[in-house]
Design an enzyme around this catalytic site. Structure first.
Site, short mmCIF file in Angstrom:
data_model
loop_
_atom_site.label_atom_id
_atom_site.label_comp_id
_atom_site.label_asym_id
_atom_site.label_seq_id
_atom_site.Cartn_x
_atom_site.Cartn_y
_atom_site.Cartn_z
N ASP A 196 0.60 3.61 0.88
CA ASP A 196 0.41 2.94 -0.41
C ASP A 196 1.15 1.60 -0.38
OD1 ASP A 196 0.36 2.18 -3.18
OD2 ASP A 196 0.01 4.27 -3.70
N SER B 18 -3.61 1.55 -7.72
CA SER B 18 -3.79 2.67 -6.78
C SER B 18 -4.90 3.61 -7.21
CB SER B 18 -2.48 3.46 -6.63
OG SER B 18 -1.58 2.73 -5.86
N THR C 135 -2.96 8.24 -6.24
CA THR C 135 -3.63 8.42 -4.95
C THR C 135 -3.99 9.88 -4.65
OG1 THR C 135 -2.44 6.47 -4.18
CG2 THR C 135 -3.58 7.76 -2.50
N GLU D 171 -0.04 10.73 2.25
CA GLU D 171 0.28 9.40 1.73
C GLU D 171 1.76 9.06 1.90
OE1 GLU D 171 -0.33 6.71 -2.30
OE2 GLU D 171 0.57 8.67 -2.50
N ASP E 56 4.91 1.28 -1.43
CA ASP E 56 4.49 0.49 -2.60
C ASP E 56 5.63 0.27 -3.59
OD1 ASP E 56 2.46 -0.54 -4.59
OD2 ASP E 56 3.11 1.25 -5.66
N HIS F 169 7.20 -3.38 -4.92
CA HIS F 169 7.29 -3.86 -6.31
C HIS F 169 8.70 -4.33 -6.62
CE1 HIS F 169 3.38 -2.77 -7.96
NE2 HIS F 169 3.46 -1.58 -7.39
N ASP G 136 -4.38 1.50 0.27
CA ASP G 136 -5.20 1.26 -0.93
C ASP G 136 -5.15 -0.22 -1.33
OD1 ASP G 136 -2.51 1.54 -1.50
OD2 ASP G 136 -2.78 2.86 -3.21
N HIS G 137 -4.06 -0.89 -0.95
CA HIS G 137 -3.84 -2.31 -1.22
C HIS G 137 -2.50 -2.65 -0.60
CE1 HIS G 137 -0.81 -0.95 -4.04
NE2 HIS G 137 -1.71 -0.12 -4.54
ZN LIG Z 1 1.95 -0.22 -6.81
#
Ligand SMILES: [Zn+2]
Length: 385
Positions: free
Chosen positions: A69, A110, A163, A276, A281, A285, A323-324
């Site tokens: 993620d 997500s 997710t 995952e 992720d 952030h 996912d990104h």
């Molecule tokens: Zn995020």
């Protein structure tokens, strides 16, 4: 007067929405300066990586999808430098690219990003396993179940977070986590491991989902020690009230869960497993490169274990993707020899650059090229028999 009420109401709703997000993502107490400067990191001792060779078989029995993620090529490149120029992900000879945008936003979240990978349908941010028409769509996991395969989801966030839920559940609001958690009960998923226990017991509707799962034959565990003791059957592991702590605090629960999933899911008809690395992720952030690296390292160590297992099995398709990407990360300085980096983050949110797809095993060669995230899912579905 009406206007004031409306303003107050919307302010209240906003605060509820944010409270829900913060409640789930309760990692702030770990966001200290344990790793020194947030934009620099050095690794003292690298970990060993494995080398696997190609497989000859063209038959796919098992499919394992590993999602980092928020893991773009930039996060992988930073990890590669920090581990002294080695990652288990270096083993992949087939690489592709996945376009991550959602239908309503160029920069996906997500839930839409994961829904596209899970179901082959691009959808709106906030949607979990449903299409633009609001109707449920079947995921790779559901498809595997229809084929008589066993299934599993293994994450380090809340199991009811976007997710994992994208693969199992359906909701038009990712924040409805209590309702999402309840959908696991009759999901038939054989191996479930993650955090989020708070949404399973002590619920407002009076249900105790853990007890309901036990009644359906699941073994419930909440420690790494107990997880290792399970030798067969369906498993529910909930290891934290919300998200699990960062990897250096939680220990190797994600890694041990992934290994246990391979052991318990392996069967004649095959299995589908989604693993995952959820917290790459979160720390993107928060602009904490040390945390990003340590979460990525654990994810990569799992990739190593999965590849070794898949090489031995010979009939397992392994896909690694994201996912990104998160944080708009740039590698601006560092040294492979010293295992150090200096980075720059350019956004507190996600970013919209094509993310990598790595493939190993039978039919891996079909994953070259740059395509939509939904097409990645469609390719896997066509191959899963
Ligand atoms: Zn995020």
């Amino acid at each position: 007067m009406k206007r004031t009420v409306l303003l107050l109401l919307s302010a209240f709703l906003c605060s509820v929405a944010f409270a829900q997000v913060d409640e789930g993502r309760d990692l702030s107490k770990y966001a200290d300066d344990k790793f020194g400067l947030d934009d620099q990191y050095t690794v003292a001792t690298p970990y060993e990586t494995v080398t696997v060779g190609p497989v000859k078989s063209r038959r796919i029995k098992n499919v394992i999808v590993l999602i980092g993620d928020g893991m773009g090529l930039e996060q992988i490149s930073v990890g590669w430098v920090l581990n002294g120029g080695h990652l288990n992900m270096d083993n992949f000879q087939v690489t592709g690219g996945s376009r991550t945008y959602a239908t309503d936003k160029l920069i996906t979240d997500s839930s839409a990003g994961g829904t596209a990978i899970a179901t082959g349908v691009k959808t709106k941010c906030g949607y979990i396993g449903i299409g633009l028409d609001g109707k449920p769509v079947s995921s790779l996991l559901h498809h595997a179940q229809a084929l008589g395969k066993k299934t599993g989801v293994v994450v380090s966030c809340r199991i009811n977070d976007a997710t994992p839920a994208d693969f199992v559940c359906h909701s038009d609001d990712r924040h409805e986590e209590a309702a999402i958690a309840a959908q696991y009960v009759d999901s038939g998923v054989d191996f479930i491991s993650g955090g989020g226990r708070k949404f399973w017991e002590g619920r407002q509707d009076g249900r105790n989902l853990i007890e309901e799962m036990k009644e359906r034959g699941y073994t419930f565990v909440d420690t790494d020690e107990d997880l290792k003791k399970v030798e067969s059957g369906k498993l529910l592991g909930l290891f934290a009230p919300l998200d699990m702590p960062p990897v250096l605090d939680r220990g190797p629960i994600l890694e041990d869960s992934a290994v246990k999933a391979l052991e318990l899911l392996d069967n004649k008809k095959g299995f589908f497993l989604m693993i995952e690395g959820s917290q790459i992720d979160d720390w993107g952030h928060r602009h904490k490169i040390g945390h990003v690296a340590e979460e990525l390292f654990e994810f990569d160590r799992i990739v190593g274990k999965v590849l070794e297992w898949a090489e031995k099995d010979g009939h397992t398709l392994v896909i690694v993707t994201a996912d990104h990407a998160t944080g708009g990360l740039t590698l601006i300085d560092g040294s492979i020899e010293d295992r150090s980096v200096k980075v720059h983050f350019s956004t507190k949110g996600h970013n919209g650059i094509v993310v990598p797809v790595f493939a190993y095993g039978p039919h891996a060669d079909e994953f070259t090229g740059v395509y939509e995230n939904a097409e990645l899912s469609a390719k896997i579905r066509r191959l899963m028999k």
